[in-house]
Design an enzyme around this catalytic site. Structure first.
Site, PDB file in Angstrom:
ATOM      1  N   SER A 147      -3.530   4.006   0.345  1.00  0.00           N
ATOM      2  CA  SER A 147      -3.268   2.798  -0.428  1.00  0.00           C
ATOM      3  C   SER A 147      -3.943   2.976  -1.790  1.00  0.00           C
ATOM      4  CB  SER A 147      -3.763   1.556   0.313  1.00  0.00           C
ATOM      5  OG  SER A 147      -3.488   0.386  -0.429  1.00  0.00           O
ATOM      6  N   TYR A 161       3.909  -1.369  -8.149  1.00  0.00           N
ATOM      7  CA  TYR A 161       2.913  -0.486  -7.535  1.00  0.00           C
ATOM      8  C   TYR A 161       1.910  -1.286  -6.718  1.00  0.00           C
ATOM      9  CZ  TYR A 161      -0.855   2.978  -7.205  1.00  0.00           C
ATOM     10  OH  TYR A 161      -1.825   3.829  -6.742  1.00  0.00           O
ATOM     11  N   LYS A 165       1.242  -1.090  -2.603  1.00  0.00           N
ATOM     12  CA  LYS A 165      -0.028  -0.678  -2.020  1.00  0.00           C
ATOM     13  C   LYS A 165      -0.653  -1.772  -1.155  1.00  0.00           C
ATOM     14  CE  LYS A 165      -0.131   3.526  -3.581  1.00  0.00           C
ATOM     15  NZ  LYS A 165      -0.052   4.670  -2.635  1.00  0.00           N
TER      16      LYS A 165
END
Length: 251
Positions: A147, A161, A165
């Site tokens: 992550s 993004y 994550k």
């Protein structure tokens, strides 16, 4: 010092995606030095072949297979995991590290195709790998998903993004619950600013605050945490997400 202490992953077969450079390459080198046989994947075929050759030269007793794999492609992922088991006879561990940063831009400017590309690779890629790995991994095995500290906080200009994550952490927690009955552990690592090509992309888009440990991290510092989670020292650790960020973001 015993051989087991020097090579705690001897006889183990471990898969690593995104292994051609940066954090993935550091993880592969860390594991090879400790005796692991490796299945390495990356979309960048030439760079992966070069990295694999270098690791093999450094560790002549370690068996390495490598394959160009697009983690957004289910067939390629399934074939790679199956070939790993055929080559080594088993799968003991995996590191699902492949990912991209994506384009900078505020939420109102996101294009569907840019959003989907990041999710397909960062989240979908981890899901595809995890799905295939859980079907074949040995009892007592360990899987580490990559992550980011961006999976723990908000970050302006990188919402595709950041969301991908965050979702990797949710997927990790679900997998840990589902796989625990087989003594299979699933954890995540959340790197902060680590000296990699991706960090160069970040610095082209913004300036990051300096953490209390006032420097960027090194890929090897992520590799050692991944090694802990893959190894016997963490046999009762599952479903956790460990920040490695110099106390800069997750505290």
């Amino acid at each position: 010092m015993t051989t087991l202490a020097l090579q705690p992953f001897a006889t183990k077969a471990i898969l690593v995606t995104g292994a051609a450079q940066g954090i993935g390459l550091a993880i592969a080198r860390y594991l090879a030095r400790r005796g692991a046989n490796l299945a390495l994947a990356d979309r960048k075929k030439a760079e992966l072949e070069s990295a694999s050759a270098a690791i093999a030269k450094e560790n002549p007793d370690v068996k390495i297979m490598s394959r160009a794999v697009d983690v957004s492609n289910t067939h390629e992922v399934n074939a790679f995991v199956a070939d790993t088991v055929r080559t080594f006879g088993k799968l003991n561990g995996a590191v699902n590290n492949a990912g991209i940063l994506g384009k900078w831009g505020n939420i109102e400017d996101i294009k569907d195709e840019d959003w989907q590309r990041v999710q397909q690779i960062n989240l979908g890629g981890v899901m595809r790998c995890l799905r295939a790995e859980l079907g074949v991994i040995e009892e007592g095995g360990s899987i580490v998903n990559m992550s980011s500290v961006a999976g723990l906080i908000g970050f302006p200009g990188l919402s595709p993004y950041v969301c991908s994550k965050h979702a990797v952490i949710g997927l990790t927690k679900c997998a840990a619950k589902e796989a625990g009955a087989r003594n299979v552990r699933v954890n995540a690592v959340c790197p902060g600013p680590i000296v990699t090509p991706m960090l160069d992309e970040v610095y082209h888009g913004t300036t990051l605050p300096t953490p209390p440990i006032a420097r960027d991290g090194q890929p090897e510092e992520i590799a050692s945490v991944v090694g802990y989670l893959l190894g016997d020292e963490s046999k009762y650790t599952s479903g956790v997400c460990i920040p490695v960020d110099g106390a800069g973001y997750a505290c």
